[in-house]
Design a protein around this motif. Structure first.
Motif, short mmCIF file in Angstrom:
data_model
loop_
_atom_site.label_atom_id
_atom_site.label_comp_id
_atom_site.label_asym_id
_atom_site.label_seq_id
_atom_site.Cartn_x
_atom_site.Cartn_y
_atom_site.Cartn_z
N GLU A 3 0.83 -1.20 0.00
CA GLU A 3 0.00 0.00 0.00
C GLU A 3 0.87 1.25 0.00
O GLU A 3 1.93 1.30 0.63
CB GLU A 3 -0.95 0.02 1.19
CG GLU A 3 -0.28 0.05 2.55
CD GLU A 3 -1.32 0.00 3.66
OE1 GLU A 3 -2.38 -0.62 3.46
OE2 GLU A 3 -1.07 0.58 4.74
N ALA A 4 0.37 2.26 -0.75
CA ALA A 4 1.02 3.56 -0.84
C ALA A 4 0.06 4.62 -0.31
O ALA A 4 -1.02 4.81 -0.88
CB ALA A 4 1.42 3.88 -2.28
N ILE A 5 0.45 5.27 0.79
CA ILE A 5 -0.35 6.38 1.31
C ILE A 5 0.04 7.62 0.52
O ILE A 5 1.15 8.14 0.68
CB ILE A 5 -0.10 6.58 2.81
CG1 ILE A 5 -0.40 5.29 3.57
CG2 ILE A 5 -0.94 7.73 3.35
CD1 ILE A 5 -0.03 5.35 5.04
N VAL A 6 -0.85 8.07 -0.34
CA VAL A 6 -0.57 9.19 -1.23
C VAL A 6 -1.13 10.47 -0.59
O VAL A 6 -2.34 10.58 -0.40
CB VAL A 6 -1.18 8.98 -2.63
CG1 VAL A 6 -0.82 10.15 -3.54
CG2 VAL A 6 -0.69 7.67 -3.22
N VAL A 7 -0.25 11.38 -0.22
CA VAL A 7 -0.67 12.69 0.30
C VAL A 7 -0.91 13.58 -0.92
O VAL A 7 0.02 14.15 -1.49
CB VAL A 7 0.37 13.29 1.24
CG1 VAL A 7 -0.10 14.63 1.79
CG2 VAL A 7 0.67 12.33 2.38
N LEU A 8 -2.17 13.66 -1.33
CA LEU A 8 -2.53 14.32 -2.59
C LEU A 8 -3.18 15.66 -2.27
O LEU A 8 -4.40 15.73 -2.05
CB LEU A 8 -3.48 13.42 -3.39
CG LEU A 8 -3.74 13.82 -4.84
CD1 LEU A 8 -2.48 13.71 -5.68
CD2 LEU A 8 -4.85 12.94 -5.44
N ALA A 19 2.76 14.46 5.49
CA ALA A 19 3.64 13.37 5.04
C ALA A 19 4.71 13.07 6.08
O ALA A 19 5.04 11.90 6.34
CB ALA A 19 4.28 13.75 3.71
N GLY A 20 5.29 14.12 6.72
CA GLY A 20 6.30 13.89 7.74
C GLY A 20 5.75 13.16 8.95
O GLY A 20 6.40 12.27 9.52
N ALA A 21 4.53 13.52 9.37
CA ALA A 21 3.92 12.83 10.51
C ALA A 21 3.65 11.36 10.18
O ALA A 21 3.87 10.47 11.01
CB ALA A 21 2.63 13.54 10.91
N ILE A 22 3.15 11.09 8.97
CA ILE A 22 2.90 9.70 8.57
C ILE A 22 4.20 8.91 8.53
O ILE A 22 4.25 7.72 8.91
CB ILE A 22 2.18 9.67 7.20
CG1 ILE A 22 0.78 10.30 7.33
CG2 ILE A 22 2.07 8.25 6.66
CD1 ILE A 22 0.07 10.46 6.00
N ALA A 23 5.29 9.57 8.08
CA ALA A 23 6.59 8.89 8.05
C ALA A 23 7.04 8.52 9.46
O ALA A 23 7.59 7.43 9.69
CB ALA A 23 7.62 9.79 7.38
N ILE A 102 4.37 2.65 2.12
CA ILE A 102 5.16 3.84 1.82
C ILE A 102 4.26 5.08 1.90
O ILE A 102 3.04 4.98 1.87
CB ILE A 102 5.79 3.76 0.41
CG1 ILE A 102 4.71 3.76 -0.67
CG2 ILE A 102 6.68 2.53 0.29
CD1 ILE A 102 5.25 3.82 -2.09
N VAL A 103 4.91 6.24 2.03
CA VAL A 103 4.20 7.51 1.94
C VAL A 103 4.84 8.29 0.80
O VAL A 103 6.06 8.46 0.75
CB VAL A 103 4.25 8.30 3.26
CG1 VAL A 103 5.69 8.54 3.74
CG2 VAL A 103 3.52 9.63 3.10
N ILE A 104 4.02 8.72 -0.14
CA ILE A 104 4.51 9.43 -1.32
C ILE A 104 3.75 10.76 -1.41
O ILE A 104 2.53 10.80 -1.24
CB ILE A 104 4.33 8.57 -2.59
CG1 ILE A 104 4.90 9.30 -3.81
CG2 ILE A 104 2.89 8.18 -2.82
CD1 ILE A 104 4.98 8.41 -5.05
N LYS A 105 4.49 11.80 -1.69
CA LYS A 105 3.89 13.14 -1.67
C LYS A 105 4.57 14.02 -2.72
O LYS A 105 5.81 14.09 -2.78
CB LYS A 105 4.03 13.75 -0.29
CG LYS A 105 3.66 15.24 -0.21
CD LYS A 105 4.89 16.10 0.01
CE LYS A 105 4.53 17.58 -0.01
NZ LYS A 105 5.71 18.45 0.17
N ASP A 106 3.77 14.65 -3.55
CA ASP A 106 4.24 15.63 -4.52
C ASP A 106 3.01 16.41 -4.99
O ASP A 106 2.15 15.85 -5.66
CB ASP A 106 4.94 14.97 -5.70
CG ASP A 106 5.38 15.97 -6.76
OD1 ASP A 106 5.31 17.19 -6.49
OD2 ASP A 106 5.77 15.54 -7.87
N PRO A 107 2.86 17.69 -4.64
CA PRO A 107 1.67 18.43 -5.04
C PRO A 107 1.43 18.44 -6.56
O PRO A 107 0.29 18.61 -6.99
CB PRO A 107 1.95 19.85 -4.51
CG PRO A 107 2.88 19.64 -3.36
CD PRO A 107 3.74 18.49 -3.77
N ARG A 108 2.47 18.25 -7.35
CA ARG A 108 2.29 18.24 -8.80
C ARG A 108 1.41 17.08 -9.25
O ARG A 108 0.84 17.11 -10.34
CB ARG A 108 3.66 18.15 -9.48
CG ARG A 108 4.57 19.33 -9.19
CD ARG A 108 6.03 19.00 -9.50
NE ARG A 108 6.93 20.06 -9.09
CZ ARG A 108 7.35 20.25 -7.83
NH1 ARG A 108 6.92 19.45 -6.87
NH2 ARG A 108 8.17 21.24 -7.55
#
Length: 583
Positions: A3-8, A19-23, A102-108
């Motif tokens: 699973e990938a937790i996507v901070v969208l 994202a930092g807190a989830i990490a 994993i946690v993945i984050k990119d506003p783009r």
């Protein structure tokens, strides 16, 4: 499946904090994290290679992160799209090394999430979407502070990102959470959002809680504008709908409102997007010029400080050289004085040598006349007094002469005590005096050696002083050259700054001119539409008149056709009447 937790979420919406807190709760972060920055002092929590891929995707589609238009829907079918899409899954595997959560984050990703979702699926990950929300007024104010965008531009960027992200995540497990709620009580709001998407934090503990408490800082929310002051209807309607999705991510009315705004935005973009390209390009040049001025400003100040520092260093070196020169002059004066003292000592030694020679001659004479003891004693007494006076006179200037005086006193005392042995004592005294003379001669040679060494030292000091003076001159010349170079650089940067300021003024004038042209074009378009409406009305009126005239013409033609027939009958009747009268 992993699973990938996507901070969208939209830029400047608290995605880094979330994202930092989830990490810290145990989700694995990318191996190549972007470095901290004053805009994000606690880290972006973004992968450098993945952000680069997002920028390449947007650029290849003719867009950028600050664009408010819809991304090219046909991009994935282009050769460039196919090539870049194939790189996503390998890049994800390389950054996360197959971690199970994993946690993945990119506003783009908000505007191109369907593309990234395919990449995550190709890498073996199921996406679970968590969207932080922040007031569009705060986001626009933050973008204005960081990037110089107008508030209207910032709200349009926010609108496009949240609409695209929401639409792309409808079929996935997702949750919406206010960033300010996470900052104030993450245990309630963040953990509930993770539970809503089905993600279980593996590192939930007192230690992790303490780390998150220290990590989340309400001071990071520097723009606080919850009220939607001056926000367009689209923005206000979308914000209200997003707030309703917090409690029910699939509420039909909220989704319908968002779809309606999206359709209206896309329709308006198709009309006004091409018209605004020029203005946005000019505005981008204006912002770039202003950023360059902001960059040159600190350099200009720094170079000015360096110039002041180097000038101070030059003055310090000049003062040091002057001090060294004064010290050299003082040392030279002291050496000259010492040389004069040595010359005086040499003259005194010569006088002493003459007196010792005279004394020896007298002793020799006294040895030849052994019977004249009284004269020998008197001579010894006179020699003793003379030597004592000379020894006292030279005791402070020549330490070694004291040894000679002591030996002479011992000799004289011995001769007074043993007058019977006058000859042997005189011979012993002669030997001692000879030895003392040799010692004094050696001392004279030593003093001459010392004088020679001092002269060599003087020459060395003079040479060192000349070398230091030359080195100081060379350093001063080098610093002068560097100062001149810095002054030239400052003048050049001042000219560049003036050029940029002129370009900025021209851009402002051009923008005002373009706005006037746009206003004039809008006015002409309104006048044209009014003229067209009037022309249509006149055309309809003319058409009605034309039809009426056509009917009148047809009636006139009919009357004209009938009129000649009635006239002929009248002529015939008149003719018969005239004939009847004639008959």
């Amino acid at each position: 499946m992993k699973e990938a937790i996507v901070v969208l979420g939209m830029h400047r919406s608290g995605t880094s904090s979330v994202a930092g807190a989830i990490a810290k709760l145990g989700a694995v972060v990318p191996q190549t994290l972007m470095p901290d920055h004053p805009d994000n002092p606690k880290g972006y929590w973004e992968s450098g290679p993945l952000v680069d891929l997002s920028d390449r995707i947007l650029a290849s589609g003719g867009s950028s992160w600050s664009d408010w238009r819809a991304f090219n829907p046909d991009w994935s079918q282009s050769p460039e799209g196919l090539a870049l899409t194939k790189k996503l899954a390998p890049a994800i595997r390389a950054e996360f090394n197959g971690a199970p959560q994993i946690v993945i984050k990119d506003p783009r990703m908000c505007r191109i999430f369907p593309i990234w979702q395919a990449g995550l699926k190709g890498a073996g990950y199921q996406a679970r979407v968590l969207t932080p929300l922040r007031s569009p007024n705060e986001v626009a104010a933050s973008l204005h502070h960081r990037d110089g965008f107008t508030l209207a531009h910032g709200m349009m960027i926010w609108l496009r990102n949240v609409l695209d992200a929401e639409r792309a995540s409808r079929e996935l497990p997702r949750a919406f959470v206010l960033w300010r709620d996470v900052l104030s009580d993450w245990r309630t709001h963040l953990l509930a959002a993770l539970a809503d998407v089905g993600a279980t934090p593996p590192r939930r503990s007192d230690l992790a809680d303490a780390e998150i408490d220290a990590f989340l800082d309400a001071g990071l929310r520097r723009q606080t504008h919850d009220a939607l002051v001056g926000a367009p209807d689209w923005v206000e309607k979308s914000w209200t709908a997003l707030l309703r999705l917090r409690s029910s991510p699939g509420e039909p009315d909220a989704l319908a409102d968002l779809d309606e705004v999206r359709e209206e935005l896309d329709a308006a973009t198709a009309i006004f997007g091409p018209v605004l390209v020029g203005l946005e390009r000019d505005a981008g040049g204006f912002l770039a010029a202003r950023r360059e001025l902001d960059v040159l400003g600190p350099d200009h100040v720094r170079l000015g400080h360096e110039l002041i520092g180097m000038t101070a260093n030059r003055n310090d070196h000049a003062g040091l050289a002057h001090t060294r020169l004064e010290a050299l002059n003082n040392a030279e004066a002291q050496l000259i004085h010492a040389q004069a003292e040595l010359d005086k000592l040499a003259v005194a030694r010569l006088a002493l040598d003459e007196r010792l020679t005279q004394t020896l001659n007298e002793l020799v004479g006294m040895t030849a006349n052994r019977d004249d003891h009284a004269r020998l004693a008197a001579a010894r007494h006179v020699a003793l007094e003379t030597l004592a006076l000379q020894s006292n006179d030279l005791s402070e200037r020549l330490a070694r002469s004291e040894a000679v005086r002591d030996r002479l006193e011992v000799v004289i005392v011995a001769r007074d005590a043993a007058s019977a042995e006058a000859l042997s004592a005189s011979e012993a005294q002669l030997g001692r005096l000879t030895q003392a003379l040799e010692g004094m001669t050696a001392n004279r040679d030593e003093h001459q050696k010392i004088a020679s060494e001092r002269q060599i030292l003087i020459d060395q000091v003079k040479h060192e002083a000349m070398r230091l003076a030359a080195q100081a001159d060379e350093q001063q010349a080098a610093e002068s050259r560097k100062i001149a170079s810095l002054e030239a650089t400052l003048r050049e940067e001042s000219d560049q700054r003036q050029t940029l300021a002129d370009a900025l003024d021209q851009a402002v004038v051009r923008e005002a001119h373009l706005l006037e042209q746009a206003a004039e074009a809008s006015r002409l378009l309104s006048e044209k539409e009014a003229i067209i409406a009037i022309a249509l009305q006149e055309r309809q009126a003319i058409e009605g008149e034309r039809k009426a005239l056509s009917q009148d013409l047809n009636a006139l033609r009919q009357r004209q056709m009938e009129r000649p027939v009635r006239s002929s009958l009248d002529l015939i009747g008149d003719a018969w009447t005239r004939r009847a009268k004639a008959s």
